[in-house]
Scaffold this motif. Structure first.
Motif, PDB file in Angstrom:
ATOM      1  N   PHE A  65       0.815  -1.214   0.000  1.00  0.00           N
ATOM      2  CA  PHE A  65       0.000   0.000   0.000  1.00  0.00           C
ATOM      3  C   PHE A  65       0.853   1.270   0.000  1.00  0.00           C
ATOM      4  CE2 PHE A  65      -3.106  -3.006   1.845  1.00  0.00           C
ATOM      5  CZ  PHE A  65      -4.176  -2.749   1.017  1.00  0.00           C
ATOM      6  N   ARG A  66       2.106   1.174  -0.390  1.00  0.00           N
ATOM      7  CA  ARG A  66       2.976   2.358  -0.354  1.00  0.00           C
ATOM      8  C   ARG A  66       2.469   3.478  -1.247  1.00  0.00           C
ATOM      9  NH1 ARG A  66       8.908   0.064  -1.146  1.00  0.00           N
ATOM     10  NH2 ARG A  66       7.718  -1.487  -2.262  1.00  0.00           N
ATOM     11  N   VAL A  67       1.943   3.139  -2.401  1.00  0.00           N
ATOM     12  CA  VAL A  67       1.448   4.171  -3.322  1.00  0.00           C
ATOM     13  C   VAL A  67       0.230   4.879  -2.719  1.00  0.00           C
ATOM     14  CG1 VAL A  67       0.460   4.574  -5.605  1.00  0.00           C
ATOM     15  CG2 VAL A  67       2.352   2.972  -5.340  1.00  0.00           C
ATOM     16  N   VAL A  68      -0.657   4.119  -2.123  1.00  0.00           N
ATOM     17  CA  VAL A  68      -1.840   4.707  -1.482  1.00  0.00           C
ATOM     18  C   VAL A  68      -1.412   5.619  -0.335  1.00  0.00           C
ATOM     19  CG1 VAL A  68      -3.952   4.187  -0.199  1.00  0.00           C
ATOM     20  CG2 VAL A  68      -3.280   2.759  -2.125  1.00  0.00           C
ATOM     21  N   ARG A  69      -0.466   5.147   0.468  1.00  0.00           N
ATOM     22  CA  ARG A  69       0.012   5.960   1.593  1.00  0.00           C
ATOM     23  C   ARG A  69       0.680   7.240   1.102  1.00  0.00           C
ATOM     24  NH1 ARG A  69       3.353   1.405   3.930  1.00  0.00           N
ATOM     25  NH2 ARG A  69       4.815   3.108   4.210  1.00  0.00           N
ATOM     26  N   ALA A  70       1.463   7.138   0.046  1.00  0.00           N
ATOM     27  CA  ALA A  70       2.127   8.329  -0.501  1.00  0.00           C
ATOM     28  C   ALA A  70       1.112   9.318  -1.068  1.00  0.00           C
ATOM     29  CB  ALA A  70       3.136   7.931  -1.566  1.00  0.00           C
ATOM     30  N   LEU A  71       0.083   8.805  -1.741  1.00  0.00           N
ATOM     31  CA  LEU A  71      -0.945   9.695  -2.296  1.00  0.00           C
ATOM     32  C   LEU A  71      -1.753  10.371  -1.192  1.00  0.00           C
ATOM     33  CD1 LEU A  71      -2.204   7.631  -5.363  1.00  0.00           C
ATOM     34  CD2 LEU A  71      -0.841   9.734  -5.373  1.00  0.00           C
ATOM     35  N   LEU A  72      -2.029   9.649  -0.108  1.00  0.00           N
ATOM     36  CA  LEU A  72      -2.744  10.267   1.015  1.00  0.00           C
ATOM     37  C   LEU A  72      -1.900  11.350   1.673  1.00  0.00           C
ATOM     38  CD1 LEU A  72      -4.455   7.161   2.625  1.00  0.00           C
ATOM     39  CD2 LEU A  72      -5.593   9.151   1.630  1.00  0.00           C
ATOM     40  N   ALA A  73      -0.614  11.094   1.847  1.00  0.00           N
ATOM     41  CA  ALA A  73       0.265  12.108   2.430  1.00  0.00           C
ATOM     42  C   ALA A  73       0.380  13.317   1.507  1.00  0.00           C
ATOM     43  CB  ALA A  73       1.637  11.510   2.710  1.00  0.00           C
ATOM     44  N   LEU A  74       0.494  13.068   0.210  1.00  0.00           N
ATOM     45  CA  LEU A  74       0.548  14.167  -0.760  1.00  0.00           C
ATOM     46  C   LEU A  74      -0.752  14.961  -0.740  1.00  0.00           C
ATOM     47  CD1 LEU A  74       2.004  15.588  -3.123  1.00  0.00           C
ATOM     48  CD2 LEU A  74       0.913  13.925  -4.627  1.00  0.00           C
ATOM     49  N   GLY A  75      -1.878  14.276  -0.672  1.00  0.00           N
ATOM     50  CA  GLY A  75      -3.166  14.956  -0.600  1.00  0.00           C
ATOM     51  C   GLY A  75      -3.296  15.802   0.652  1.00  0.00           C
ATOM     52  N   ALA A  76      -2.791  15.296   1.775  1.00  0.00           N
ATOM     53  CA  ALA A  76      -2.861  16.057   3.032  1.00  0.00           C
ATOM     54  C   ALA A  76      -2.070  17.352   2.932  1.00  0.00           C
ATOM     55  CB  ALA A  76      -2.345  15.200   4.185  1.00  0.00           C
ATOM     56  N   VAL A  77      -0.865  17.263   2.399  1.00  0.00           N
ATOM     57  CA  VAL A  77      -0.037  18.459   2.259  1.00  0.00           C
ATOM     58  C   VAL A  77      -0.640  19.402   1.217  1.00  0.00           C
ATOM     59  CG1 VAL A  77       2.251  19.288   1.567  1.00  0.00           C
ATOM     60  CG2 VAL A  77       2.033  17.284   3.035  1.00  0.00           C
ATOM     61  N   ALA A  78      -1.186  18.852   0.142  1.00  0.00           N
ATOM     62  CA  ALA A  78      -1.788  19.688  -0.899  1.00  0.00           C
ATOM     63  C   ALA A  78      -3.012  20.436  -0.381  1.00  0.00           C
ATOM     64  CB  ALA A  78      -2.172  18.824  -2.105  1.00  0.00           C
ATOM     65  N   VAL A  79      -3.829  19.769   0.429  1.00  0.00           N
ATOM     66  CA  VAL A  79      -5.009  20.426   0.998  1.00  0.00           C
ATOM     67  C   VAL A  79      -4.585  21.575   1.907  1.00  0.00           C
ATOM     68  CG1 VAL A  79      -6.868  20.083   2.686  1.00  0.00           C
ATOM     69  CG2 VAL A  79      -6.610  18.511   0.787  1.00  0.00           C
ATOM     70  N   LEU A  80      -3.593  21.334   2.738  1.00  0.00           N
ATOM     71  CA  LEU A  80      -3.140  22.390   3.641  1.00  0.00           C
ATOM     72  C   LEU A  80      -2.504  23.541   2.868  1.00  0.00           C
ATOM     73  CD1 LEU A  80      -3.054  23.095   6.616  1.00  0.00           C
ATOM     74  CD2 LEU A  80      -0.799  22.055   6.724  1.00  0.00           C
ATOM     75  N   LEU A  81      -1.717  23.228   1.860  1.00  0.00           N
ATOM     76  CA  LEU A  81      -1.108  24.268   1.036  1.00  0.00           C
ATOM     77  C   LEU A  81      -2.164  25.060   0.283  1.00  0.00           C
ATOM     78  CD1 LEU A  81       1.553  25.491   0.060  1.00  0.00           C
ATOM     79  CD2 LEU A  81       1.561  23.798  -1.763  1.00  0.00           C
ATOM     80  N   PHE A  82      -3.155  24.379  -0.261  1.00  0.00           N
ATOM     81  CA  PHE A  82      -4.261  25.061  -0.930  1.00  0.00           C
ATOM     82  C   PHE A  82      -4.981  25.990   0.045  1.00  0.00           C
ATOM     83  CE2 PHE A  82      -8.749  25.313  -2.062  1.00  0.00           C
ATOM     84  CZ  PHE A  82      -8.657  25.842  -3.345  1.00  0.00           C
ATOM     85  N   GLY A  83      -5.207  25.524   1.269  1.00  0.00           N
ATOM     86  CA  GLY A  83      -5.867  26.358   2.266  1.00  0.00           C
ATOM     87  C   GLY A  83      -5.060  27.591   2.609  1.00  0.00           C
ATOM     88  N   PHE A  84      -3.738  27.425   2.734  1.00  0.00           N
ATOM     89  CA  PHE A  84      -2.887  28.589   3.005  1.00  0.00           C
ATOM     90  C   PHE A  84      -2.970  29.602   1.873  1.00  0.00           C
ATOM     91  CE2 PHE A  84       0.194  26.018   5.812  1.00  0.00           C
ATOM     92  CZ  PHE A  84      -0.521  26.357   6.944  1.00  0.00           C
ATOM     93  N   ILE A  85      -2.891  29.131   0.634  1.00  0.00           N
ATOM     94  CA  ILE A  85      -2.918  30.034  -0.513  1.00  0.00           C
ATOM     95  C   ILE A  85      -4.293  30.670  -0.660  1.00  0.00           C
ATOM     96  CG2 ILE A  85      -2.756  30.133  -3.032  1.00  0.00           C
ATOM     97  CD1 ILE A  85      -0.591  27.927  -2.774  1.00  0.00           C
ATOM     98  N   TRP A  86      -5.351  29.901  -0.494  1.00  0.00           N
ATOM     99  CA  TRP A  86      -6.720  30.412  -0.634  1.00  0.00           C
ATOM    100  C   TRP A  86      -7.003  31.491   0.400  1.00  0.00           C
ATOM    101  CZ3 TRP A  86     -10.607  28.919  -4.040  1.00  0.00           C
ATOM    102  CH2 TRP A  86     -11.872  29.391  -3.753  1.00  0.00           C
ATOM    103  N   ASP A  87      -6.613  31.256   1.645  1.00  0.00           N
ATOM    104  CA  ASP A  87      -6.863  32.239   2.697  1.00  0.00           C
ATOM    105  C   ASP A  87      -5.952  33.450   2.564  1.00  0.00           C
ATOM    106  OD1 ASP A  87      -8.927  30.872   3.801  1.00  0.00           O
ATOM    107  OD2 ASP A  87      -7.749  29.925   5.379  1.00  0.00           O
ATOM    108  N   MET A  88      -4.767  33.277   1.980  1.00  0.00           N
ATOM    109  CA  MET A  88      -3.859  34.388   1.781  1.00  0.00           C
ATOM    110  C   MET A  88      -4.417  35.350   0.739  1.00  0.00           C
ATOM    111  SD  MET A  88      -0.739  35.507   2.674  1.00  0.00           S
ATOM    112  CE  MET A  88       0.541  34.312   2.849  1.00  0.00           C
ATOM    113  N   GLU A  89      -5.063  34.810  -0.313  1.00  0.00           N
ATOM    114  CA  GLU A  89      -5.606  35.647  -1.377  1.00  0.00           C
ATOM    115  C   GLU A  89      -6.773  36.504  -0.904  1.00  0.00           C
ATOM    116  OE1 GLU A  89      -6.624  33.078  -4.572  1.00  0.00           O
ATOM    117  OE2 GLU A  89      -4.554  32.861  -5.247  1.00  0.00           O
ATOM    118  N   GLU A  90      -7.534  36.008   0.059  1.00  0.00           N
ATOM    119  CA  GLU A  90      -8.699  36.758   0.519  1.00  0.00           C
ATOM    120  C   GLU A  90      -8.379  37.737   1.639  1.00  0.00           C
ATOM    121  OE1 GLU A  90     -11.946  34.216   1.381  1.00  0.00           O
ATOM    122  OE2 GLU A  90     -12.013  33.419  -0.649  1.00  0.00           O
ATOM    123  N   ALA A  91      -7.157  37.701   2.138  1.00  0.00           N
ATOM    124  CA  ALA A  91      -6.787  38.615   3.239  1.00  0.00           C
ATOM    125  C   ALA A  91      -6.468  40.001   2.712  1.00  0.00           C
ATOM    126  CB  ALA A  91      -5.592  38.053   3.987  1.00  0.00           C
TER     127      ALA A  91
END
Length: 91
Positions: A65-91
């Protein structure tokens, strides 16, 4: 005790990330701060990643399940990064 130590650590990692997701989600519902939402979603994905670590390394050792685990970790970081960028644009 050596053989049981790794699964205990994996379970504690899953429990802590799930608890963080729950607490962040609860705080988001109270305050409405969207950064808490993105952080909660990140920790939900990290908890799923930790759950797959348990499944991969403890329960089902035949399937990789290494690929699944890597994709979940990538998704977690991507969601947080997207949230940082999205909230930065509206500030």
């Amino acid at each position: 005790m050596g053989a049981a130590f790794a699964p205990i650590v994996y379970l504690l990692c899953f429990a802590s990330s799930a608890a963080c997701a729950l607490l962040l989600g609860r705080s988001y519902r109270r305050s409405g701060a969207r950064l808490l939402l993105w952080s909660a979603l990140c920790f939900v994905l990290l908890a799923a990643n930790n759950l797959f670590v348990i499944v991969d390394l403890v329960l089902i050792k035949d399937v990789d399940f290494r690929v699944v685990r890597a994709l979940l970790a990538l998704g977690a970081v991507a969601v947080l990064l997207f949230g940082f960028i999205w909230d930065m644009e509206e500030a």
